[in-house]
Design an enzyme around this catalytic site. Structure first.
Site: not given
Ligand code: AMP
Length: 212
Positions: A13, A88, A123, A156, A167
């Site tokens: 994404k 999400r 990553r 990360r 996840r």
């Molecule tokens: P990402 O970088 O998009 O993989 O997001 C990393 C983490 O941020 C996720 O595993 C969640 O803990 C939190 N997070 C990001 N976006 C959301 C969302 N829309 N709703 C809930 N948690 C989020």
């Protein structure tokens, strides 16, 4: 043009959002990046979200919905944006609807779980600018150093195998139902993984009605 990018963590994404952002000159709004910045700066939002993020869990809806409400009100969003990592959950999608936001396209990046695990565990991200690399597929010129800003590359905390599995579980249970939600609105464009970034960019651009 308001676009949502759906897909599992590691589906690409962020990469696709960057390319769409360059092509259409609209901002990429990543809730994950906003939360990571909040954590770095030690802000209130960072404190409230750290536990969830570190453990691969979703941050509670009311917190992310508020983050998005504030971000989308900024002037650079007036001409459209790409939502990367939001919504999400169904509740988050309903909150967008309740804000009166019209979505033009929902792109679903479809990638098998086994591929995701390989991608995410390799990553690396720049600790300064957030640019992403991969130890096999997208190596930086100098190992451990960001090509763009010279920052140090790190893994990360939520890209360890254990947290990746969590996840993915969360994705299937809470985020995947959004595909049906947007399908019912006639907005979903499914993009099966083509195996390379460039091939996926081409498919995504075509779905959005443009050439690469
Ligand atoms: P990402 O970088 O998009 O993989 O997001 C990393 C983490 O941020 C996720 O595993 C969640 O803990 C939190 N997070 C990001 N976006 C959301 C969302 N829309 N709703 C809930 N948690 C989020």
């Amino acid at each position: 043009m308001n676009i949502i990018l759906l897909g599992a963590p590691g589906a690409g994404k962020g990469t696709q959002a960057e390319r769409i952002s360059e092509k259409w000159s609209i901002p990429q709004i990543s809730t994950g990046n906003i939360i990571r910045d909040a954590l770095k700066s030690g802000s209130d939002i960072g404190e409230k979200t750290k536990y969830y993020m570190d453990n691969g869990l979703l941050v509670p809806d009311e917190i992310v919905i508020e983050i998005i409400r504030v971000r989308l009100a900024q002037s650079d969003c007036a001409g459209g944006y790409i939502l990367d990592g939001f919504p999400r959950t169904i509740a988050q999608a309903e909150a967008l609807d309740a804000m009166g936001i019209e979505i033009d396209h929902v792109i679903d990046l479809e990638v098998e779980d086994e591929v995701i695990i390989k991608r995410l565990s390799g990553r690396r991200v720049c600790s300064e600018c957030g640019a992403t690399y991969h130890i096999v597929n997208k190596k930086p010129v100098v190992e451990g150093v960001c090509d763009k800003c010279g920052g140090t590359l790190v893994q990360r905390k939520d890209d360890t195998v254990e947290t990746i599995n969590e996840r993915l579980k969360v994705y299937h249970a809470q985020t995947e139902p959004l595909i049906a939600y947007y399908e019912a609105k006639g907005l979903i464009r499914r993009i099966p993984d083509k195996g390379s970034v460039e091939a996926n960019v081409k498919a995504v651009f075509e779905a959005l009605g443009a050439d690469v």
